[in-house]
Design a protein around this motif. Structure first.
Motif, PDB file in Angstrom:
ATOM      1  N   VAL A   5      -3.795   2.257  -8.993  1.00 25.37           N
ATOM      2  CA  VAL A   5      -4.020   3.672  -8.663  1.00 25.37           C
ATOM      3  C   VAL A   5      -2.718   4.460  -8.769  1.00 25.37           C
ATOM      4  O   VAL A   5      -2.682   5.569  -9.315  1.00 25.37           O
ATOM      5  N   TYR A  42       0.800  -1.226   0.000  1.00 19.82           N
ATOM      6  CA  TYR A  42       0.000   0.000   0.000  1.00 19.82           C
ATOM      7  C   TYR A  42       0.837   1.282   0.000  1.00 19.82           C
ATOM      8  O   TYR A  42       0.357   2.328  -0.446  1.00 19.82           O
ATOM      9  N   ARG A  65      -9.582  -0.056  -6.939  1.00 17.79           N
ATOM     10  CA  ARG A  65      -9.135  -0.023  -5.537  1.00 17.79           C
ATOM     11  C   ARG A  65      -7.735  -0.602  -5.351  1.00 17.79           C
ATOM     12  O   ARG A  65      -7.184  -0.541  -4.247  1.00 17.79           O
ATOM     13  N   ASN A  66      -7.178  -1.186  -6.387  1.00 16.80           N
ATOM     14  CA  ASN A  66      -5.841  -1.774  -6.260  1.00 16.80           C
ATOM     15  C   ASN A  66      -4.807  -0.655  -6.189  1.00 16.80           C
ATOM     16  O   ASN A  66      -4.707   0.156  -7.119  1.00 16.80           O
ATOM     17  N   GLY A  76     -14.536  -1.925  -9.954  1.00 18.77           N
ATOM     18  CA  GLY A  76     -14.280  -1.401  -8.605  1.00 18.77           C
ATOM     19  C   GLY A  76     -13.046  -2.020  -7.983  1.00 18.77           C
ATOM     20  O   GLY A  76     -12.258  -1.332  -7.328  1.00 18.77           O
TER      21      GLY A  76
END
Length: 309
Positions: free
Chosen positions: A172, A41, A167-168, A163
């Motif tokens: 992004v 992340y 959201r990955n 979606g």
């Protein structure tokens, strides 16, 4: 060959360090999970944003390169599924085995390693590989598993897939980097320094996490694991080489990166999918372990070959 092996050795040494730390109890599974989240992340996203921010859309949108890699992957994917059906495997099992055959550890291992071994010009092609894996084959896997479990494709599935892709964090980060690059503006120095510092943690963190995640894996169904390892480390790069060099006749740099990228061991996220859908997680876990260990020998061989293009 010896030079390339010595250049890859630190990468595998970090994997071994993570494996040893986990096996000795210094780094428990919970710590591995959180380190993986940090890399996924934050650190890897910062690295990908930095790469993409220095590129343009034309660097990523290369239809012939995308077509060569995509068709090669589909060829291997369908072949693995067909042979799985001959063994009377279920659709779920055949699908997860096909994922093992083509989804390599591009994000955690491929990007940092191949950027060093093949140079900065390899980055756009690695991002193409990553995009195909994340957008096309992650979506294909979800559709096949949904078909296997429900017997039909949910009408809302396309929206759900869109979606999931949106959201990955890796997707992004790449899209955000390309958007920023399109503005022609330089990143403010404090922002650039922060991203550089954070992105620098991606390589050691990712490699250590790969090693630690292997600590609890065991080899079961050796015959099947051997076959899947051969597909990922041997058949996949061979078919990619056929499409890149013979069918599409891509330029040497593109061909070299696609082939080397295809030679990476099975990615850890394939196990996450297998575990979530209960689709042969033991065989996937073992394949990740075996393919990662064997890739210590095969990756230098492949890189030495493609470096001559």
């Amino acid at each position: 060959m010896v030079t390339i092996f010595l250049e890859t050795l630190p990468f595998f040494a970090l994997i071994g360090l993570g494996l040893g730390a986990a096996r000795l109890g210094f780094f428990p599974l919970e710590a591995t999970a959180y380190l993986t989240k940090f890399v996924f992340y934050f650190a890897l996203s910062a690295l990908l944003f930095g790469f993409a921010a220095n590129l343009g859309l034309d660097d990523i949108w290369q239809p012939r390169v995308i077509g060569a890699y995509l068709l090669a992957c589909l060829t291997v994917y369908l072949a693995v599924m067909f042979l799985a059906f001959l063994r009377r495997a279920s659709l779920s099992e055949a699908t997860i085995e096909a994922q093992c055959g083509i989804i390599g550890n591009t994000g955690f291992m491929g990007l940092p390693m191949l950027a060093l071994l093949l140079g900065a010009e390899s980055v756009p092609y690695m991002l193409i590989i990553l995009s195909v894996d994340l957008v096309v084959f992650s979506s294909l896997f979800t559709m096949m598993i949904t078909l296997a479990r429900q017997g039909q494709i949910d009408r809302a599935l396309p929206q759900k897939l869109l979606g999931a892709v949106a959201r990955n964090p890796m997707v992004v980060a790449m899209v955000a980097g390309l958007v920023w690059a399109s503005t022609g503006l330089a990143l403010p120095a404090p922002v650039n320094d922060t991203l550089t510092l954070l992105g620098a943690a991606a390589t050691p963190g990712a490699l250590f996490a790969i090693g630690a995640s292997l600590a609890d894996k065991r080899v079961e169904r050796l015959g099947l694991v051997t076959w899947l390892t051969f597909v990922k480390l041997g058949l996949h790069p061979a078919v990619v080489a056929l499409f890149a060099l013979v069918v599409f006749k891509l330029e040497p740099v593109a061909s070299a990166v696609l082939i080397a990228g295809a030679a990476l061991p099975v990615a850890g996220n394939v196990f996450i999918l297998a575990q979530h859908y209960n689709a042969g997680p033991a065989r996937v876990s073992a394949t990740i372990l075996v393919s990662t260990l064997i890739s210590m020998a095969t990756i230098p061989l492949v890189v030495a070959w493609v470096s001559q293009f």
